[in-house]
Motif scaffolding. Structure first.
Motif, PDB file in Angstrom:
ATOM      1  N   ASP A  78       0.821  -1.208   0.000  1.00  0.00           N
ATOM      2  CA  ASP A  78       0.000   0.000   0.000  1.00  0.00           C
ATOM      3  C   ASP A  78       0.859   1.263   0.000  1.00  0.00           C
ATOM      4  OD1 ASP A  78      -2.399  -1.395  -0.017  1.00  0.00           O
ATOM      5  OD2 ASP A  78      -2.456  -1.544   2.163  1.00  0.00           O
ATOM      6  N   THR A  79       1.849   1.301   0.884  1.00  0.00           N
ATOM      7  CA  THR A  79       2.683   2.503   1.004  1.00  0.00           C
ATOM      8  C   THR A  79       3.933   2.436   0.137  1.00  0.00           C
ATOM      9  OG1 THR A  79       3.961   1.611   2.863  1.00  0.00           O
ATOM     10  CG2 THR A  79       1.904   2.763   3.377  1.00  0.00           C
ATOM     11  N   ARG A  80       4.242   1.246  -0.379  1.00  0.00           N
ATOM     12  CA  ARG A  80       5.448   0.981  -1.182  1.00  0.00           C
ATOM     13  C   ARG A  80       6.723   1.206  -0.369  1.00  0.00           C
ATOM     14  NH1 ARG A  80       2.659   4.446  -4.282  1.00  0.00           N
ATOM     15  NH2 ARG A  80       4.358   5.976  -4.380  1.00  0.00           N
ATOM     16  N   GLN A  81       6.623   1.000   0.937  1.00  0.00           N
ATOM     17  CA  GLN A  81       7.768   1.104   1.825  1.00  0.00           C
ATOM     18  C   GLN A  81       8.403  -0.273   1.959  1.00  0.00           C
ATOM     19  OE1 GLN A  81       8.358   4.159   3.031  1.00  0.00           O
ATOM     20  NE2 GLN A  81      10.048   3.838   4.457  1.00  0.00           N
ATOM     21  N   VAL A  82       9.698  -0.361   1.663  1.00  0.00           N
ATOM     22  CA  VAL A  82      10.417  -1.620   1.814  1.00  0.00           C
ATOM     23  C   VAL A  82      11.386  -1.465   2.979  1.00  0.00           C
ATOM     24  CG1 VAL A  82      12.157  -0.955   0.086  1.00  0.00           C
ATOM     25  CG2 VAL A  82      11.861  -3.363   0.687  1.00  0.00           C
ATOM     26  N   SER A  83      11.459  -2.482   3.823  1.00  0.00           N
ATOM     27  CA  SER A  83      12.300  -2.365   5.009  1.00  0.00           C
ATOM     28  C   SER A  83      13.037  -3.661   5.299  1.00  0.00           C
ATOM     29  CB  SER A  83      11.453  -1.966   6.225  1.00  0.00           C
ATOM     30  OG  SER A  83      10.441  -2.930   6.462  1.00  0.00           O
ATOM     31  N   CYS A  84      14.167  -3.488   5.985  1.00  0.00           N
ATOM     32  CA  CYS A  84      14.975  -4.628   6.413  1.00  0.00           C
ATOM     33  C   CYS A  84      15.695  -4.189   7.682  1.00  0.00           C
ATOM     34  CB  CYS A  84      15.969  -5.033   5.338  1.00  0.00           C
ATOM     35  SG  CYS A  84      16.997  -6.433   5.792  1.00  0.00           S
ATOM     36  N   GLY A  85      15.294  -4.761   8.813  1.00  0.00           N
ATOM     37  CA  GLY A  85      15.862  -4.306  10.073  1.00  0.00           C
ATOM     38  C   GLY A  85      15.525  -2.850  10.296  1.00  0.00           C
ATOM     39  N   GLU A  86      16.536  -2.040  10.552  1.00  0.00           N
ATOM     40  CA  GLU A  86      16.320  -0.620  10.798  1.00  0.00           C
ATOM     41  C   GLU A  86      16.376   0.208   9.518  1.00  0.00           C
ATOM     42  OE1 GLU A  86      19.255   0.547  13.610  1.00  0.00           O
ATOM     43  OE2 GLU A  86      18.465  -0.695  15.241  1.00  0.00           O
ATOM     44  N   ALA A  87      16.745  -0.436   8.417  1.00  0.00           N
ATOM     45  CA  ALA A  87      16.852   0.286   7.149  1.00  0.00           C
ATOM     46  C   ALA A  87      15.532   0.208   6.377  1.00  0.00           C
ATOM     47  CB  ALA A  87      17.983  -0.306   6.305  1.00  0.00           C
ATOM     48  N   SER A  88      15.205   1.286   5.669  1.00  0.00           N
ATOM     49  CA  SER A  88      13.980   1.291   4.873  1.00  0.00           C
ATOM     50  C   SER A  88      14.138   2.234   3.692  1.00  0.00           C
ATOM     51  CB  SER A  88      12.777   1.699   5.720  1.00  0.00           C
ATOM     52  OG  SER A  88      12.905   3.031   6.162  1.00  0.00           O
ATOM     53  N   ALA A  89      13.267   2.085   2.706  1.00  0.00           N
ATOM     54  CA  ALA A  89      13.297   2.945   1.527  1.00  0.00           C
ATOM     55  C   ALA A  89      11.895   3.007   0.935  1.00  0.00           C
ATOM     56  CB  ALA A  89      14.285   2.414   0.491  1.00  0.00           C
ATOM     57  N   ARG A  90      11.609   4.118   0.289  1.00  0.00           N
ATOM     58  CA  ARG A  90      10.310   4.300  -0.372  1.00  0.00           C
ATOM     59  C   ARG A  90      10.508   4.070  -1.861  1.00  0.00           C
ATOM     60  NH1 ARG A  90       5.790   7.554   0.701  1.00  0.00           N
ATOM     61  NH2 ARG A  90       4.121   6.950  -0.741  1.00  0.00           N
ATOM     62  N   LEU A  91       9.655   3.222  -2.451  1.00  0.00           N
ATOM     63  CA  LEU A  91       9.775   2.863  -3.858  1.00  0.00           C
ATOM     64  C   LEU A  91       8.717   3.566  -4.699  1.00  0.00           C
ATOM     65  CD1 LEU A  91      10.293  -1.014  -3.533  1.00  0.00           C
ATOM     66  CD2 LEU A  91      12.031   0.796  -3.489  1.00  0.00           C
ATOM     67  N   THR A  92       9.018   3.707  -5.983  1.00  0.00           N
ATOM     68  CA  THR A  92       8.005   4.172  -6.925  1.00  0.00           C
ATOM     69  C   THR A  92       7.055   3.007  -7.219  1.00  0.00           C
ATOM     70  OG1 THR A  92       9.241   3.482  -8.881  1.00  0.00           O
ATOM     71  CG2 THR A  92       9.730   5.678  -7.988  1.00  0.00           C
ATOM     72  N   PRO A  93       5.895   3.274  -7.790  1.00  0.00           N
ATOM     73  CA  PRO A  93       4.968   2.176  -8.094  1.00  0.00           C
ATOM     74  C   PRO A  93       5.603   1.064  -8.940  1.00  0.00           C
ATOM     75  CG  PRO A  93       3.826   4.258  -8.276  1.00  0.00           C
ATOM     76  CD  PRO A  93       5.275   4.595  -8.072  1.00  0.00           C
ATOM     77  N   ARG A  94       6.364   1.422  -9.970  1.00  0.00           N
ATOM     78  CA  ARG A  94       6.951   0.396 -10.829  1.00  0.00           C
ATOM     79  C   ARG A  94       8.085  -0.352 -10.134  1.00  0.00           C
ATOM     80  NH1 ARG A  94       5.750  -0.469 -15.991  1.00  0.00           N
ATOM     81  NH2 ARG A  94       3.745   0.008 -15.059  1.00  0.00           N
ATOM     82  N   GLU A  95       8.870   0.350  -9.301  1.00  0.00           N
ATOM     83  CA  GLU A  95       9.904  -0.322  -8.518  1.00  0.00           C
ATOM     84  C   GLU A  95       9.279  -1.317  -7.554  1.00  0.00           C
ATOM     85  OE1 GLU A  95      13.069   3.460  -8.368  1.00  0.00           O
ATOM     86  OE2 GLU A  95      11.763   3.007  -6.663  1.00  0.00           O
ATOM     87  N   PHE A 154      20.649  -2.482   2.839  1.00  0.00           N
ATOM     88  CA  PHE A 154      19.958  -3.615   3.456  1.00  0.00           C
ATOM     89  C   PHE A 154      20.883  -4.788   3.764  1.00  0.00           C
ATOM     90  CE2 PHE A 154      15.474  -2.595   1.604  1.00  0.00           C
ATOM     91  CZ  PHE A 154      15.504  -1.387   2.281  1.00  0.00           C
ATOM     92  N   VAL A 155      21.935  -4.941   2.977  1.00  0.00           N
ATOM     93  CA  VAL A 155      22.808  -6.111   3.110  1.00  0.00           C
ATOM     94  C   VAL A 155      23.431  -6.177   4.501  1.00  0.00           C
ATOM     95  CG1 VAL A 155      24.856  -7.286   2.239  1.00  0.00           C
ATOM     96  CG2 VAL A 155      23.298  -6.152   0.644  1.00  0.00           C
ATOM     97  N   ARG A 156      23.857  -5.057   5.043  1.00  0.00           N
ATOM     98  CA  ARG A 156      24.499  -5.079   6.364  1.00  0.00           C
ATOM     99  C   ARG A 156      23.505  -5.372   7.480  1.00  0.00           C
ATOM    100  NH1 ARG A 156      24.571  -0.381   9.466  1.00  0.00           N
ATOM    101  NH2 ARG A 156      23.522   1.433   8.566  1.00  0.00           N
ATOM    102  N   HIS A 157      22.213  -5.348   7.152  1.00  0.00           N
ATOM    103  CA  HIS A 157      21.171  -5.714   8.119  1.00  0.00           C
ATOM    104  C   HIS A 157      20.701  -7.153   7.903  1.00  0.00           C
ATOM    105  CE1 HIS A 157      20.537  -1.708   9.899  1.00  0.00           C
ATOM    106  NE2 HIS A 157      20.794  -1.230   8.690  1.00  0.00           N
ATOM    107  N   GLY A 158      21.468  -7.904   7.108  1.00  0.00           N
ATOM    108  CA  GLY A 158      21.109  -9.300   6.861  1.00  0.00           C
ATOM    109  C   GLY A 158      20.082  -9.485   5.765  1.00  0.00           C
ATOM    110  N   GLY A 159      19.882  -8.460   4.971  1.00  0.00           N
ATOM    111  CA  GLY A 159      18.883  -8.521   3.908  1.00  0.00           C
ATOM    112  C   GLY A 159      19.360  -9.298   2.695  1.00  0.00           C
ATOM    113  N   PRO A 160      18.456  -9.560   1.768  1.00  0.00           N
ATOM    114  CA  PRO A 160      18.802 -10.307   0.562  1.00  0.00           C
ATOM    115  C   PRO A 160      19.628  -9.459  -0.400  1.00  0.00           C
ATOM    116  CG  PRO A 160      16.544  -9.561   0.444  1.00  0.00           C
ATOM    117  CD  PRO A 160      17.027  -9.206   1.811  1.00  0.00           C
ATOM    118  N   VAL A 161      20.272 -10.146  -1.326  1.00  0.00           N
ATOM    119  CA  VAL A 161      21.090  -9.481  -2.331  1.00  0.00           C
ATOM    120  C   VAL A 161      20.409  -9.627  -3.688  1.00  0.00           C
ATOM    121  CG1 VAL A 161      23.342  -9.412  -3.457  1.00  0.00           C
ATOM    122  CG2 VAL A 161      23.178 -10.020  -1.027  1.00  0.00           C
ATOM    123  N   LEU A 162      20.328  -8.526  -4.423  1.00  0.00           N
ATOM    124  CA  LEU A 162      19.743  -8.563  -5.765  1.00  0.00           C
ATOM    125  C   LEU A 162      20.870  -8.874  -6.740  1.00  0.00           C
ATOM    126  CD1 LEU A 162      17.435  -8.242  -7.677  1.00  0.00           C
ATOM    127  CD2 LEU A 162      17.592  -5.756  -7.434  1.00  0.00           C
TER     128      LEU A 162
END
Length: 234
Positions: A140-157, A207-215
């Motif tokens: 809904d908000t297009r907010q992606v987060s991992c641990g304490e890190a987060s980012a706002r995405l565009t609709p297509r992202e 995100f990687v330093r918070h244990g997030g996935p790698v693209l």
């Protein structure tokens, strides 16, 4: 209001069920044979069907088979005096959700009916969040987060990331991504996929330093969201 279709050739049982379910707050439709049942299901689509097997012009199996073949998604509960295991197995194999043997307790029927309705409603409810490992995307908000890190995405992202999250640890080809997200727009090439992958990598770099996935790019296969400790195997 939730509508229940009762298909029962015994008028006494049919009336008792109709009165009881109406008292429980349901809207009720009734039919006493196969033809009337299929007609009722087409004209006023019920949320669930309570279905006797023995009908004067055929079988409840015929009704169940026709409903499922026509794409009817709601719960179907068989109500029958046939209590052999093979009868139950046959009914469930045709696509019924439950099989209740006569004589039955009305309260049990209502409880099972409500349970199946809630399960179906839950299964059909649109998801508002996706998760892959430690990564969470709010659709809904297009907010992606991992641990304490987060980012706002565009609709297509957000659409692109959701596609990769749903296929985590599996490569998704450029062509597959392009077909789903950009094929309907003229004048674009496969390169647009690489551009948006770059946008995502930039926004998810922390995100990687918070244990997030790698693209990652899988040579000759496409792009993949690789969850930590769960690498893709060729």
């Amino acid at each position: 209001m939730t509508r229940i279709l009762i298909v029962e050739d015994d008028s006494d049982i049919r009336g008792m069920l109709a009165r009881g379910l109406e008292a429980e707050g349901f809207e009720v439709g009734t039919a006493g044979n196969v033809d009337d049942a299929l007609s009722a299901a087409r004209t006023e689509i019920p949320n669930a069907v309570v279905l006797d097997i023995t009908l004067p012009d055929g079988s409840g199996h015929d009704v169940c088979r026709s409903l499922r073949a026509g794409g009817y998604p709601g719960p179907i509960l068989f109500l029958s005096a046939r209590d052999e295991v093979r009868d139950r197995v046959e009914g469930l194999a045709l696509g019924a959700d439950d099989y209740i043997v006569k004589p039955f307790e009305f309260d049990e029927l209502v409880a099972r009916l409500r349970t199946h309705l809630m399960r179906r409603e839950s299964a059909e409810a649109p998801r508002t969040t996706l998760s892959a490992g430690k990564l969470t995307l709010d659709l809904d908000t297009r907010q992606v987060s991992c641990g304490e890190a987060s980012a706002r995405l565009t609709p297509r992202e957000a659409e692109l990331l959701a596609m990769l999250m749903e296929s985590a640890n599996r490569p998704v080809s450029r062509a597959e991504i392009f077909e789903k997200l950009w094929a309907s727009q003229g004048g674009l090439s496969l390169n647009v996929v690489d551009v948006y992958i770059g946008y995502l990598r930039s926004k998810m770099a922390d995100f990687v330093r918070h244990g997030g996935p790698v693209l990652t790019t899988v040579r000759g296969r496409g792009f993949m969201l690789e969850l930590k400790g769960q690498s893709f195997r060729h």
